[in-house]
Design an enzyme around this catalytic site. Structure first.
Site, PDB file in Angstrom:
ATOM      1  N   GLY A  35       0.852  -1.192   0.000  1.00 32.72           N
ATOM      2  CA  GLY A  35       0.000   0.000   0.000  1.00 32.72           C
ATOM      3  C   GLY A  35       0.878   1.229   0.000  1.00 32.72           C
ATOM      4  O   GLY A  35       1.842   1.315   0.778  1.00 32.72           O
ATOM      5  N   LYS A  36       0.577   2.178  -0.880  1.00 31.67           N
ATOM      6  CA  LYS A  36       1.428   3.368  -0.990  1.00 31.67           C
ATOM      7  C   LYS A  36       1.599   4.075   0.347  1.00 31.67           C
ATOM      8  O   LYS A  36       2.691   4.504   0.717  1.00 31.67           O
ATOM      9  CB  LYS A  36       0.863   4.328  -2.034  1.00 31.67           C
ATOM     10  CG  LYS A  36       1.066   3.882  -3.475  1.00 31.67           C
ATOM     11  CD  LYS A  36       0.585   4.951  -4.449  1.00 31.67           C
ATOM     12  CE  LYS A  36       0.857   4.530  -5.883  1.00 31.67           C
ATOM     13  NZ  LYS A  36       2.303   4.393  -6.153  1.00 31.67           N
ATOM     14  N   GLY A  37       0.500   4.219   1.070  1.00 34.22           N
ATOM     15  CA  GLY A  37       0.579   4.913   2.352  1.00 34.22           C
ATOM     16  C   GLY A  37       1.469   4.193   3.339  1.00 34.22           C
ATOM     17  O   GLY A  37       2.379   4.787   3.939  1.00 34.22           O
ATOM     18  N   GLU A  71      -4.615   6.499  -3.277  1.00 31.05           N
ATOM     19  CA  GLU A  71      -5.181   5.162  -3.185  1.00 31.05           C
ATOM     20  C   GLU A  71      -6.309   5.081  -2.165  1.00 31.05           C
ATOM     21  O   GLU A  71      -6.881   4.017  -1.949  1.00 31.05           O
ATOM     22  CB  GLU A  71      -4.096   4.133  -2.840  1.00 31.05           C
ATOM     23  CG  GLU A  71      -3.233   3.748  -4.016  1.00 31.05           C
ATOM     24  CD  GLU A  71      -2.313   2.574  -3.730  1.00 31.05           C
ATOM     25  OE1 GLU A  71      -1.876   1.930  -4.693  1.00 31.05           O
ATOM     26  OE2 GLU A  71      -2.020   2.310  -2.546  1.00 31.05           O
ATOM     27  N   THR A 118       9.904  11.949 -11.042  1.00 28.47           N
ATOM     28  CA  THR A 118      10.902  10.886 -11.143  1.00 28.47           C
ATOM     29  C   THR A 118      10.891  10.309 -12.553  1.00 28.47           C
ATOM     30  O   THR A 118       9.853  10.200 -13.191  1.00 28.47           O
ATOM     31  CB  THR A 118      10.633   9.775 -10.121  1.00 28.47           C
ATOM     32  OG1 THR A 118       9.346   9.193 -10.379  1.00 28.47           O
ATOM     33  CG2 THR A 118      10.664  10.315  -8.713  1.00 28.47           C
ATOM     34  N   GLY A 143      12.714   7.239 -13.298  1.00 26.61           N
ATOM     35  CA  GLY A 143      13.326   5.915 -13.217  1.00 26.61           C
ATOM     36  C   GLY A 143      14.834   6.005 -13.246  1.00 26.61           C
ATOM     37  O   GLY A 143      15.451   6.741 -12.461  1.00 26.61           O
ATOM     38  N   GLY A 161      16.857   9.478 -13.258  1.00 25.09           N
ATOM     39  CA  GLY A 161      16.933  10.417 -12.149  1.00 25.09           C
ATOM     40  C   GLY A 161      15.627  11.125 -11.861  1.00 25.09           C
ATOM     41  O   GLY A 161      14.536  10.585 -12.070  1.00 25.09           O
ATOM     42  N   ASP A 181       7.694   4.937  -3.442  1.00 25.84           N
ATOM     43  CA  ASP A 181       7.247   5.301  -2.092  1.00 25.84           C
ATOM     44  C   ASP A 181       8.435   5.652  -1.204  1.00 25.84           C
ATOM     45  O   ASP A 181       8.379   6.606  -0.419  1.00 25.84           O
ATOM     46  CB  ASP A 181       6.447   4.149  -1.483  1.00 25.84           C
ATOM     47  CG  ASP A 181       5.187   3.846  -2.281  1.00 25.84           C
ATOM     48  OD1 ASP A 181       4.551   4.794  -2.769  1.00 25.84           O
ATOM     49  OD2 ASP A 181       4.843   2.656  -2.416  1.00 25.84           O
ATOM     50  N   ASN A 234      16.925   9.908  -4.676  1.00 23.66           N
ATOM     51  CA  ASN A 234      17.306   8.951  -5.722  1.00 23.66           C
ATOM     52  C   ASN A 234      18.096   7.783  -5.132  1.00 23.66           C
ATOM     53  O   ASN A 234      17.900   6.623  -5.521  1.00 23.66           O
ATOM     54  CB  ASN A 234      18.168   9.634  -6.793  1.00 23.66           C
ATOM     55  CG  ASN A 234      17.380  10.574  -7.670  1.00 23.66           C
ATOM     56  OD1 ASN A 234      16.162  10.568  -7.681  1.00 23.66           O
ATOM     57  ND2 ASN A 234      18.093  11.408  -8.414  1.00 23.66           N
TER      58      ASN A 234
END
Length: 288
Positions: free
Chosen positions: A43-45, A138, A198, A200, A203, A231, A255
């Protein structure tokens, strides 16, 4: 950099991740065999709260899960990461579940069944003006808007998954964090006050009202799982900027954290303290 731990309250989703790791992703209607199945907290949170706590921040989770075995597992995982779970509601609905397929390069396909996340309420939750509130999308948009209205301090939105956002919400955000695709899917972000994007392996960059004001490259990493990397980046960037780092150094630190997360098969990877990443990025910069 300030040594005082930053207080971060994450308002967002808590899911059980069911991850099938296969050689490649299936096409429409195709069945692929030989996958390896794993279950882990997600879960993102919850991922962002766990990352903030492991990086050394004071992290609190505001979310909802089910009164089932999976819900208890997710709660235990958050507590083990050092997250304050006193504002996590236990509801009759099932705990949210994400069905994830990951290929050998770490690319993924995700379908989320929100379960209890759909019933998250901010009733009884208090926000301190000195803390940072970090939200994603979400959970219900109405909950995110309510959090933005009620919190008078620093407010950050990870606008994922991408959707149309009310002008009121974007105007309230001190920082919005998205990936390249989300930035393209939400045209209004070009006018937002401050947006981190972002890219990937390419950078990340910071934009003020659509104008690039800072960027930082990513280091080459071996990809194990990209699910929790964004996340981890979000949590690290919030903490880095709140600790007083400038945009370029803050992006570089985030990063580095995201790179370590990509190399870990878990959606909630173990991470070093923020200070370690600050020193590591400074050393890499001096070596160039």
């Amino acid at each position: 950099m300030s040594n005082r731990p930053s207080a971060v309250t994450v308002v967002g989703s808590i899911n059980l991740d069911l991850i099938a790791t296969a050689d490649r992703l299936p096409t429409a209607g195709e069945t692929i065999g030989g996958a390896v199945l794993s279950e882990q907290p997600g879960g993102k949170g919850a991922n962002q709260a766990a990352a903030a706590a492991r990086l050394g921040g004071s992290a609190r989770m505001v979310g909802a899960l089910g009164s089932d075995v999976n819900g208890q597992r997710m709660l235990d995982a958050l507590s083990a990461a050092g997250v304050d779970t006193s504002d996590v509601a236990v509801l009759p609905e099932p705990t949210g579940t994400a069905l994830i397929v990951v290929d050998r390069d770490g690319e993924n396909q995700i379908v989320v069944s929100p379960g209890a996340n759909s019933s998250l309420s901010l009733g009884g939750v208090e926000f301190d003006p000195d803390e940072t509130v970090l939200c994603q999308l979400e959970v219900g948009l109405a909950v995110v808007v309510e959090a933005a209205r009620r919190h008078t301090g620093h407010f950050v939105l990870n606008a994922a998954p991408a959707m149309d956002l009310p002008a009121e919400l974007l105007e309230r955000c001190d920082l919005v964090i998205v990936n390249e695709s989300e930035y393209d899917l939400i045209p209004a972000l070009a006018e937002a006050r401050l947006v981190a994007v972002t890219y990937g392996g390419d950078g990340s960059a910071m934009f003020e009202h659509g104008r690039k004001v800072a960027e930082a490259p990513s280091a080459a990493v071996t990809v194990a799982n990209t699910v929790g990397a964004g996340d981890a980046f979000c949590a690290a960037l919030v903490l880095a900027l709140r600790h007083g780092l400038d945009y370029e150094r803050g992006l570089a630190v985030a990063n580095a954290v995201g790179g370590d997360a990509v190399g870990d098969p878990s959606s909630q990877p173990d991470l070093a303290q923020l200070g370690y990443y600050v020193e590591r990025t400074a050393a890499a910069e001096n070596a160039r």
